[in-house]
Design a protein around this motif. Sequence first.
Motif, PDB file in Angstrom:
ATOM      1  N   ASN A 113      -3.797  10.389  -3.170  1.00 20.09           N
ATOM      2  CA  ASN A 113      -4.859  11.121  -3.106  1.00 20.09           C
ATOM      3  C   ASN A 113      -5.432  10.982  -4.561  1.00 20.09           C
ATOM      4  OD1 ASN A 113      -7.098  12.959  -2.891  1.00 20.09           O
ATOM      5  ND2 ASN A 113      -5.812  14.588  -2.146  1.00 20.09           N
ATOM      6  N   PRO A 114      -6.623  10.641  -4.820  1.00 25.84           N
ATOM      7  CA  PRO A 114      -7.265  10.608  -6.333  1.00 25.84           C
ATOM      8  C   PRO A 114      -7.335  11.832  -6.818  1.00 25.84           C
ATOM      9  CG  PRO A 114      -8.702   9.603  -4.831  1.00 25.84           C
ATOM     10  CD  PRO A 114      -7.597  10.043  -3.837  1.00 25.84           C
ATOM     11  N   ASP A 115      -7.831  12.980  -5.906  1.00 21.93           N
ATOM     12  CA  ASP A 115      -8.115  14.228  -6.218  1.00 21.93           C
ATOM     13  C   ASP A 115      -6.857  14.837  -6.760  1.00 21.93           C
ATOM     14  OD1 ASP A 115     -10.557  13.647  -6.034  1.00 21.93           O
ATOM     15  OD2 ASP A 115     -10.680  14.438  -3.813  1.00 21.93           O
ATOM     16  N   ASN A 116      -5.708  14.778  -6.052  1.00 18.51           N
ATOM     17  CA  ASN A 116      -4.700  15.685  -6.007  1.00 18.51           C
ATOM     18  C   ASN A 116      -3.402  14.643  -6.028  1.00 18.51           C
ATOM     19  OD1 ASN A 116      -2.341  17.198  -6.098  1.00 18.51           O
ATOM     20  ND2 ASN A 116      -2.733  18.386  -4.424  1.00 18.51           N
ATOM     21  N   LYS A 117      -2.865  14.235  -7.289  1.00 12.84           N
ATOM     22  CA  LYS A 117      -1.837  12.953  -7.369  1.00 12.84           C
ATOM     23  C   LYS A 117      -0.455  13.391  -6.754  1.00 12.84           C
ATOM     24  CE  LYS A 117      -4.529  10.523 -10.004  1.00 12.84           C
ATOM     25  NZ  LYS A 117      -5.221   9.450  -9.866  1.00 12.84           N
ATOM     26  N   SER A 118      -0.102  14.736  -6.393  1.00 10.38           N
ATOM     27  CA  SER A 118       1.174  14.829  -5.657  1.00 10.38           C
ATOM     28  C   SER A 118       0.828  14.602  -4.225  1.00 10.38           C
ATOM     29  CB  SER A 118       1.475  16.528  -6.061  1.00 10.38           C
ATOM     30  OG  SER A 118       0.257  17.146  -5.307  1.00 10.38           O
ATOM     31  N   SER A 161      -7.770  11.097   5.829  1.00 10.20           N
ATOM     32  CA  SER A 161      -8.976  11.190   6.979  1.00 10.20           C
ATOM     33  C   SER A 161     -10.086  11.614   6.603  1.00 10.20           C
ATOM     34  CB  SER A 161      -8.442  11.938   8.227  1.00 10.20           C
ATOM     35  OG  SER A 161      -7.229  11.506   8.619  1.00 10.20           O
ATOM     36  N   ALA A 162     -10.405  12.498   5.780  1.00 11.80           N
ATOM     37  CA  ALA A 162     -11.354  12.893   5.195  1.00 11.80           C
ATOM     38  C   ALA A 162     -12.188  12.225   4.270  1.00 11.80           C
ATOM     39  CB  ALA A 162     -11.440  14.197   4.318  1.00 11.80           C
ATOM     40  N   GLN A 163     -11.536  11.465   3.354  1.00  8.99           N
ATOM     41  CA  GLN A 163     -11.900  10.318   2.579  1.00  8.99           C
ATOM     42  C   GLN A 163     -12.364   8.974   3.353  1.00  8.99           C
ATOM     43  OE1 GLN A 163     -12.418  10.457  -0.567  1.00  8.99           O
ATOM     44  NE2 GLN A 163     -11.190  12.267  -1.295  1.00  8.99           N
ATOM     45  N   LEU A 164     -11.907   8.625   4.288  1.00  9.27           N
ATOM     46  CA  LEU A 164     -11.908   7.481   5.160  1.00  9.27           C
ATOM     47  C   LEU A 164     -13.263   7.913   5.927  1.00  9.27           C
ATOM     48  CD1 LEU A 164      -8.754   6.236   6.729  1.00  9.27           C
ATOM     49  CD2 LEU A 164     -10.221   5.260   4.826  1.00  9.27           C
ATOM     50  N   LYS A 165     -13.463   9.153   6.408  1.00  3.84           N
ATOM     51  CA  LYS A 165     -14.899   9.568   7.081  1.00  3.84           C
ATOM     52  C   LYS A 165     -16.050   9.432   6.121  1.00  3.84           C
ATOM     53  CE  LYS A 165     -13.058  12.231  10.933  1.00  3.84           C
ATOM     54  NZ  LYS A 165     -12.609  13.756  11.301  1.00  3.84           N
ATOM     55  N   SER A 166     -15.828   9.731   4.787  1.00  3.97           N
ATOM     56  CA  SER A 166     -16.986   9.765   4.006  1.00  3.97           C
ATOM     57  C   SER A 166     -17.312   8.293   3.579  1.00  3.97           C
ATOM     58  CB  SER A 166     -16.636  10.645   2.674  1.00  3.97           C
ATOM     59  OG  SER A 166     -15.636   9.740   1.868  1.00  3.97           O
ATOM     60  N   GLU A 192      -7.976   0.691   1.298  1.00  2.00           N
ATOM     61  CA  GLU A 192      -7.407   0.114   0.237  1.00  2.00           C
ATOM     62  C   GLU A 192      -7.762   0.712  -1.109  1.00  2.00           C
ATOM     63  OE1 GLU A 192      -5.183  -2.441   0.246  1.00  2.00           O
ATOM     64  OE2 GLU A 192      -5.171  -1.808   2.471  1.00  2.00           O
ATOM     65  N   ASP A 193      -8.744   1.637  -1.113  1.00  2.00           N
ATOM     66  CA  ASP A 193      -9.095   2.426  -2.530  1.00  2.00           C
ATOM     67  C   ASP A 193      -8.037   3.335  -2.775  1.00  2.00           C
ATOM     68  OD1 ASP A 193     -11.527   0.992  -2.271  1.00  2.00           O
ATOM     69  OD2 ASP A 193     -12.464   2.527  -1.170  1.00  2.00           O
ATOM     70  N   PHE A 194      -7.126   3.570  -1.928  1.00  2.00           N
ATOM     71  CA  PHE A 194      -5.858   4.891  -2.329  1.00  2.00           C
ATOM     72  C   PHE A 194      -4.569   3.900  -2.307  1.00  2.00           C
ATOM     73  CE2 PHE A 194      -9.476   6.729   0.245  1.00  2.00           C
ATOM     74  CZ  PHE A 194      -9.884   7.453  -0.365  1.00  2.00           C
TER      75      PHE A 194
END
Length: 102
Positions: free
Chosen positions: A67-72, A86-91, A96-98
């Motif tokens: 997750n780019p927003d929370n590296k952990s 799932s939230a990022q993919l819906k946006s 592959e971006d992650f």
Amino acid sequence: MKRYDLKSMSTDQLSILYDEITAILTEKMVAQKRVLEDRLKQLVPVERTSETARRRPYPIVLPKYRNPDNKSETWAGRGKKPRWLSAQLKSGKQIEDFRIGF
């Protein structure tokens, strides 16, 4: 072996005879059960459940996505997708971006 005329016996006599027969029958059944259990132990080795119930070791799976927003927060690509992915993919972003670069 004694022969009994059951029809001529009183209720008390029949009750006493019943109790004696029950006791002797129980003794014989317990002895027979013990013999059968001993035979079974000789035929089948006893399995130890604590040793056989262990799970096999699974290899460690390294994470493939972060997750780019929370590296952990990471995901190995197995099981259900995490909510953040799932939230990022819906946006509109691509999976592959992650991907974590190795």
